[in-house]
Design a protein around this motif. Structure first.
Motif, mmCIF file in Angstrom:
data_model
loop_
_atom_site.group_PDB
_atom_site.id
_atom_site.type_symbol
_atom_site.label_atom_id
_atom_site.label_comp_id
_atom_site.label_asym_id
_atom_site.label_seq_id
_atom_site.Cartn_x
_atom_site.Cartn_y
_atom_site.Cartn_z
ATOM 1 N N ARG A 1 29.620 -1.121 16.890
ATOM 2 C CA ARG A 1 30.751 -1.940 17.345
ATOM 3 C C ARG A 1 30.325 -2.886 18.461
ATOM 4 O O ARG A 1 30.756 -4.038 18.503
ATOM 5 N N THR B 1 23.696 -4.886 13.031
ATOM 6 C CA THR B 1 24.102 -5.313 11.696
ATOM 7 C C THR B 1 23.058 -4.908 10.662
ATOM 8 O O THR B 1 23.402 -4.397 9.592
ATOM 9 N N HIS C 1 27.517 -4.210 18.800
ATOM 10 C CA HIS C 1 26.713 -5.276 18.190
ATOM 11 C C HIS C 1 27.569 -6.213 17.337
ATOM 12 O O HIS C 1 27.037 -7.121 16.701
ATOM 13 N N GLY C 2 28.885 -5.979 17.286
ATOM 14 C CA GLY C 2 29.779 -6.869 16.553
ATOM 15 C C GLY C 2 29.801 -6.659 15.051
ATOM 16 O O GLY C 2 30.200 -7.547 14.308
#
Length: 89
Positions: free
Chosen positions: A36, A72, A38-39
């Protein structure tokens, strides 16, 4: 509400810093926080954590992979269910 959110985010950030200093203590929950942070899109976070929980990759290895590449890429590799990506760690 804002205070509650700040406390939660502060606690999560503190935990991520702790694990960064001692990656061997990483847990599945820590990997979820890291993804989270790290987007990573939420749906991919869920799928990756589910795979991590049942897979042959340990949380400390997943942490090391995310530090080498990014969150990701880690999530995509976990969801791909191919352990060959983690063989070098």
């Amino acid at each position: 509400m804002r205070t509650q959110l700040s406390l939660t985010l502060g606690r999560d950030a503190r935990r991520l810093r702790q694990v960064a200093r001692a990656p061997g203590m990483a847990t599945t929950d820590d990997i979820e926080l890291l993804l989270r942070a790290h987007g990573v899109p939420e749906r991919l976070v869920w799928d990756a954590v589910d795979r991590l929980a049942v897979g042959r990759v340990t949380a400390p290895v997943a942490w090391a992979y995310a530090m080498e590449y990014d969150g990701t890429t880690l999530a995509e590799m976990l969801v791909s269910s191919s352990d060959r990506y983690f063989s070098g760690l």
